[in-house]
Design a protein around this motif. Structure first.
Motif, PDB file in Angstrom:
ATOM      1  N   PHE A 278      -6.228  12.659  -4.051  1.00  0.00           N
ATOM      2  CA  PHE A 278      -5.142  11.395  -4.046  1.00  0.00           C
ATOM      3  C   PHE A 278      -4.643  11.292  -5.428  1.00  0.00           C
ATOM      4  N   VAL A 279      -3.334  11.258  -5.264  1.00  0.00           N
ATOM      5  CA  VAL A 279      -2.262  11.352  -6.393  1.00  0.00           C
ATOM      6  C   VAL A 279      -1.566   9.932  -6.587  1.00  0.00           C
ATOM      7  N   SER A 280      -1.598   9.601  -7.896  1.00  0.00           N
ATOM      8  CA  SER A 280      -0.755   8.348  -8.148  1.00  0.00           C
ATOM      9  C   SER A 280       0.057   8.880  -9.249  1.00  0.00           C
ATOM     10  N   LEU A 281       1.450   8.520  -9.387  1.00  0.00           N
ATOM     11  CA  LEU A 281       2.545   8.716 -10.032  1.00  0.00           C
ATOM     12  C   LEU A 281       3.054   7.753 -10.932  1.00  0.00           C
ATOM     13  N   ASP A 282       3.393   7.880 -12.111  1.00  0.00           N
ATOM     14  CA  ASP A 282       4.055   6.959 -12.956  1.00  0.00           C
ATOM     15  C   ASP A 282       5.546   6.984 -12.679  1.00  0.00           C
ATOM     16  N   ALA A 283       6.235   6.145 -13.513  1.00  0.00           N
ATOM     17  CA  ALA A 283       7.623   6.131 -13.711  1.00  0.00           C
ATOM     18  C   ALA A 283       8.493   7.550 -13.799  1.00  0.00           C
ATOM     19  N   SER A 284       7.637   8.354 -14.735  1.00  0.00           N
ATOM     20  CA  SER A 284       8.061   9.303 -15.224  1.00  0.00           C
ATOM     21  C   SER A 284       7.668  10.835 -14.376  1.00  0.00           C
ATOM     22  N   GLY A 285       6.839  10.398 -13.336  1.00  0.00           N
ATOM     23  CA  GLY A 285       6.513  11.486 -12.458  1.00  0.00           C
ATOM     24  C   GLY A 285       5.268  12.062 -12.797  1.00  0.00           C
ATOM     25  N   ASN A 286       4.428  11.669 -13.981  1.00  0.00           N
ATOM     26  CA  ASN A 286       3.093  12.307 -14.217  1.00  0.00           C
ATOM     27  C   ASN A 286       2.109  11.595 -13.291  1.00  0.00           C
ATOM     28  N   ARG A 287       1.205  12.489 -13.159  1.00  0.00           N
ATOM     29  CA  ARG A 287       0.101  12.132 -12.140  1.00  0.00           C
ATOM     30  C   ARG A 287      -1.284  11.951 -12.515  1.00  0.00           C
ATOM     31  N   ASP A 288      -2.025  11.134 -11.763  1.00  0.00           N
ATOM     32  CA  ASP A 288      -3.540  10.997 -11.974  1.00  0.00           C
ATOM     33  C   ASP A 288      -4.129  11.233 -10.601  1.00  0.00           C
ATOM     34  N   PHE A 289      -5.490  11.611 -10.587  1.00  0.00           N
ATOM     35  CA  PHE A 289      -5.973  12.104  -9.477  1.00  0.00           C
ATOM     36  C   PHE A 289      -7.211  11.184  -9.280  1.00  0.00           C
ATOM     37  N   SER A 290      -7.713  11.096  -7.951  1.00  0.00           N
ATOM     38  CA  SER A 290      -8.745  10.705  -7.283  1.00  0.00           C
ATOM     39  C   SER A 290      -9.080  11.526  -6.174  1.00  0.00           C
ATOM     40  N   PHE A 291     -10.622  12.016  -6.379  1.00  0.00           N
ATOM     41  CA  PHE A 291     -10.857  13.061  -5.553  1.00  0.00           C
ATOM     42  C   PHE A 291     -11.894  12.624  -4.404  1.00  0.00           C
ATOM     43  N   ALA A 292     -11.969  13.065  -3.243  1.00  0.00           N
ATOM     44  CA  ALA A 292     -12.926  13.012  -2.175  1.00  0.00           C
ATOM     45  C   ALA A 292     -13.615  14.555  -2.242  1.00  0.00           C
TER      46      ALA A 292
ATOM     47  N   TYR B 230       0.721  -1.129   0.049  1.00  0.00           N
ATOM     48  CA  TYR B 230       0.027   0.025  -0.001  1.00  0.00           C
ATOM     49  C   TYR B 230       0.854   1.218  -0.058  1.00  0.00           C
ATOM     50  N   PRO B 231       0.312   2.333  -0.687  1.00  0.00           N
ATOM     51  CA  PRO B 231       1.193   3.543  -0.836  1.00  0.00           C
ATOM     52  C   PRO B 231       1.134   4.422   0.513  1.00  0.00           C
ATOM     53  N   VAL B 232       2.461   4.896   0.939  1.00  0.00           N
ATOM     54  CA  VAL B 232       2.616   5.872   2.238  1.00  0.00           C
ATOM     55  C   VAL B 232       2.343   7.097   1.533  1.00  0.00           C
ATOM     56  N   LEU B 233       1.327   8.025   1.980  1.00  0.00           N
ATOM     57  CA  LEU B 233       0.998   8.982   1.322  1.00  0.00           C
ATOM     58  C   LEU B 233       1.529  10.171   2.207  1.00  0.00           C
ATOM     59  N   ALA B 234       1.859  11.359   1.665  1.00  0.00           N
ATOM     60  CA  ALA B 234       2.143  12.488   2.224  1.00  0.00           C
ATOM     61  C   ALA B 234       1.381  13.774   1.637  1.00  0.00           C
TER      62      ALA B 234
END
Length: 318
Positions: A90-104, A24-28
Motif C-alpha cells: 500500500f503506497v502513500s504519496l507526498d506532494a512531490s510524488g515520493n512514496r512510502d510503503f506498507s506491506f501485507a 479515505y484514499p481511493v486506491l488503484a
C-alpha cells in the motif's frame, strides 16, 4: 540464451488516486515488484527476459502472471501457490510524488519460494542473473535466492543486484545491513541509491561507489541520486549525469527499477565486460537510464509506467 533472468517478489501496489468524502484514499491496483519492473524495462528496450518467483493462487497472482506474459517476459519460472496470498503493498504519496510503503506479507507468496523450486535451467541460459534483497527477508525464499546465486556463479553468469531497501520488511535494521552486505559481495553490477549508501556506511554517493569497486569486487556501480541523476563508475572511469528537466512527477514508484533495467539494456547492447566500458559509453548508458526513469514518474505504477524507447530518445534529443 536469455539476456536477463531475475528472481524475487511480484506484488500488487495499491496507489492512491483520490479521496472519498470521508477522507479515505481511493486506491488503484498496479502490477509491481522490483524484479518485475526491472525486467519490464529490459524487455521494452529489446532484451529477452525471464522471471523466477511465486505468486498466490488468487486473482492478483493470476493477473501478475498475465501482465508479465503480455509484456513478453518468460514466466516459466513463476509458480502459483494455493497455500499463500500474493503480496500487496500500500503506497502513500507526498506532494512531490515520493512514496512510502506498507506491506501485507505475513507471509506473502513471494517469501514461500523453496530452493528446490528455483528453475536453475533458466539461470544457466542467462547472460545476467538479477536479484534484490527483499527475497532474503524470510525463509524459504532466502535459501532459494542463495541457491540461485550459486547456480549463476557456477555457470559463469554475470550477477546484478539492486538492494532495494524496504526497512518495514526486515525484523531489524541490523538484519537488513547484514543481508545487503552479503549480497553486495556476490554482485558484478550494482544499482544502489544514495539513501542506501548512507544507510550502510554514512558515505557520499561517490565514496560508496568507490568502496564497492575496491573492497567488494563489484565491476560496475550506479549510485542513483533521486531527481538529481546518477553517479556511475568502473575501475577505470566515472561519470556524473543529471536527470532531464521539465518532468512533472506524479508517482516515483518503480523509477529506480526502471533505471536499473534501462541501464542494463544499454550495457548489454555493447557486448562488453563491465570493465571494458569506456567513459563515453558509460555516460550514454546513464543518460538513457536517467531519462527513462524520469519519464516513468509521469505515470502511476511500476511495470505499467515504463516509457516507450521512442519517447526516451526524443527526450534525449531535446
Amino acid at each position: 540464451m536469455i539476456d536477463v533472468v531475475a528472481l524475487g517478489e511480484l506484488l500488487i501496489d495499491f496507489a492512491p488516486q483520490s479521496k472519498n468524502e470521508a477522507g479515505y484514499p481511493v486506491l488503484a491496483a498496479q502490477p509491481g515488484g522490483a524484479p518485475g519492473n526491472f525486467l519490464a524495462a529490459l524487455k521494452c528496450y529489446g532484451c529477452s527476459t525471464a522471471m523466477i518467483g511465486k505468486v498466490g493462487d488468487d486473482m492478483f497472482g493470476r493477473l501478475l502472471v498475465n501482465t508479465l506474459q503480455s509484456a513478453g517476459i518468460d514466466t516459466t519460472g513463476v509458480l502459483i501457490d494455493p497455500a499463500s496470498f500474493t503480496t500487496m503493498a500500500f503506497v502513500s504519496l507526498d506532494a512531490s510524488g515520493n512514496r512510502d510503503f506498507s506491506f501485507a506479507r505475513k507471509p506473502g507468496a513471494d517469501t514461500c519460494l523453496r530452493p528446490e523450486e528455483v528453475n536453475e535451467s533458466l539461470i544457466r541460459q542467462a547472460r545476467v542473473f538479477h536479484f534484490g534483497t527483499l527475497s532474503l527477508t524470510d525463509e524459504p525464499a532466502a535459501s532459494a535466492t542463495r541457491r540461485a546465486i550459486q547456480t549463476a556463479k557456477d555457470a559463469g553468469v554475470l550477477i546484478s543486484l539492486d538492494p532495494n531497501l524496504r526497512k518495514p520488511l526486515w525484523k531489524t535494521e541490523d538484519a537488513a545491513r547484514e543481508a545487503i552486505e552479503w549480497s553486495l559481495h556476490q554482485a558484478d553490477i550494482v544499482k544502489i541509491s544514495d539513501e542506501e549508501v548512507d544507510f550502510l556506511w554514512g558515505l557520499t554517493p561517490a565514496e560508496g561507489a568507490h568502496k564497492l569497486l575496491h573492497e567488494y569486487g563489484v565491476s560496475l556501480v550506479y549510485t542513483t541520486l533521486g531527481p538529481k541523476g546518477c553517479f556511475a563508475a568502473t575501475s577505470s572511469c566515472e561519470v556524473l549525469v543529471s536527470s532531464p528537466s521539465g518532468i512533472h512527477v506524479v508517482d516515483t514508484t518503480g523509477a529506480g527499477d526502471i533505471f536499473g533495467g534501462s541501464a542494463m539494456s544499454r550495457f548489454l547492447a555493447l557486448g562488453k565486460k563491465p570493465t571494458e566500458v569506456t567513459e563515453q559509453e558509460l555516460r550514454e548508458i546513464v543518460r538513457f537510464a536517467c531519462t527513462a526513469a524520469s519519464l516513468s514518474t509521469q505515470k502511476h505504477g511500476g511495470i505499467s509506467s515504463v516509457p516507450a524507447q521512442a519517447d526516451v530518445l526524443a527526450k534525449l534529443a531535446e
